[in-house]
Design an enzyme around this catalytic site. Sequence first.
Site, mmCIF file in Angstrom:
data_model
loop_
_atom_site.group_PDB
_atom_site.id
_atom_site.type_symbol
_atom_site.label_atom_id
_atom_site.label_comp_id
_atom_site.label_asym_id
_atom_site.label_seq_id
_atom_site.Cartn_x
_atom_site.Cartn_y
_atom_site.Cartn_z
ATOM 1 N N GLU A 77 -6.870 34.911 -20.401
ATOM 2 C CA GLU A 77 -7.471 33.574 -20.702
ATOM 3 C C GLU A 77 -9.072 33.393 -20.539
ATOM 4 O O GLU A 77 -9.462 32.123 -20.405
ATOM 5 C CB GLU A 77 -6.931 32.797 -19.454
ATOM 6 C CG GLU A 77 -5.224 32.328 -19.354
ATOM 7 C CD GLU A 77 -4.470 31.992 -20.913
ATOM 8 O OE1 GLU A 77 -5.312 31.424 -21.722
ATOM 9 O OE2 GLU A 77 -3.376 31.653 -20.770
ATOM 10 N N TYR A 123 -6.856 10.710 -2.536
ATOM 11 C CA TYR A 123 -7.434 12.256 -2.776
ATOM 12 C C TYR A 123 -7.167 12.651 -4.050
ATOM 13 O O TYR A 123 -7.991 13.376 -4.642
ATOM 14 C CB TYR A 123 -6.760 13.032 -1.812
ATOM 15 C CG TYR A 123 -7.867 13.259 -0.658
ATOM 16 C CD1 TYR A 123 -7.920 12.186 0.531
ATOM 17 C CD2 TYR A 123 -8.669 14.392 -0.381
ATOM 18 C CE1 TYR A 123 -8.953 12.285 1.208
ATOM 19 C CE2 TYR A 123 -9.445 14.533 0.721
ATOM 20 C CZ TYR A 123 -9.764 13.457 1.261
ATOM 21 O OH TYR A 123 -10.790 13.454 2.298
HETATM 22 O O1 13P Z 1 -1.278 32.720 -16.406
HETATM 23 C C1 13P Z 1 -1.569 33.686 -17.082
HETATM 24 C C2 13P Z 1 -1.616 33.388 -18.417
HETATM 25 O O2 13P Z 1 -1.791 32.135 -18.606
HETATM 26 C C3 13P Z 1 -2.097 35.242 -16.496
HETATM 27 O O3 13P Z 1 -2.504 35.909 -17.677
HETATM 28 P P1 13P Z 1 -3.495 36.973 -16.801
HETATM 29 O O4 13P Z 1 -2.697 38.166 -16.277
HETATM 30 O O5 13P Z 1 -3.947 37.672 -18.471
HETATM 31 O O6 13P Z 1 -4.364 36.515 -16.137
HETATM 32 ZN ZN ZN Z 2 -1.035 30.952 -17.222
#
Ligand code: 13P
Ligand code: ZN
Length: 215
Positions: A77, A123
């Site tokens: 990501e 909050y």
């Molecule tokens: O939440 C995730 C993908 O949306 C985890 O991905 P990564 O392990 O590549 O960080």
């Molecule tokens: Zn994710």
Amino acid sequence: MSTRDDNRLREQIAVYGKSLFDRGLTMGSSGNISVRLDDGGWLMTPTNACLGRLDPARISRLDRDGRHLDGAKPTKESVLHMAMYGERPQSEAIVHLHSTHSVAVSCLPEVDPCDCIPPLTAYYVMRVGRLPLVPYHMPGDPALGDAVKGLAGKHSAVLLANHGPVVAGKSLEAAVYATEELEETAKLYLLLRGQNPRGLTDEQVAELEARFPRD
Ligand SMILES: O=C(CO)COP(=O)(O)O
Ligand SMILES: [Zn+2]
């Protein structure tokens, strides 16, 4: 090359990652965390890493153009994180989780895509504010970057449909607090569904926003 500041941020990422994981706020190898570095680059959690067991030395470092410099291969990501930072120069950290109640809300057909959770508590307004829904994309789809670009300037948090929250903050601590507040308010929203809860009024929201401006 790692600086002293780099090392402090690496430790912080590992400490917050473990805290989030240990409290069940993300499962398995889901979720990712990034922080902005003074040189314009980023530290990001490695892909397929468990947030509960991060090795600070293996956290990925990227340059300002998103090129991988050292550490393990970064989260899939990374484009999403960079797109969000691009719209939010005031943000220093981003947290993305698969926190259960937030994910549940992201799957509901009736949520308002401009504002997924009503202002139930003070909050929530102070830490999150209005939460837009980003249409579904596969995890790691580079198009997710374009999808958040139109939203991230005005919103520090967005909810990825059928996936989970992405939350920016002026520090990693602030991003974690806001993510926790979002998850708890998602839980309240689900608990109160069908019960016509009394949310805060527009005046009460405006008063909070004036007194506690979000970054
Ligand atoms: O939440 C995730 C993908 O949306 C985890 O991905 P990564 O392990 O590549 O960080
Ligand atoms: Zn994710």
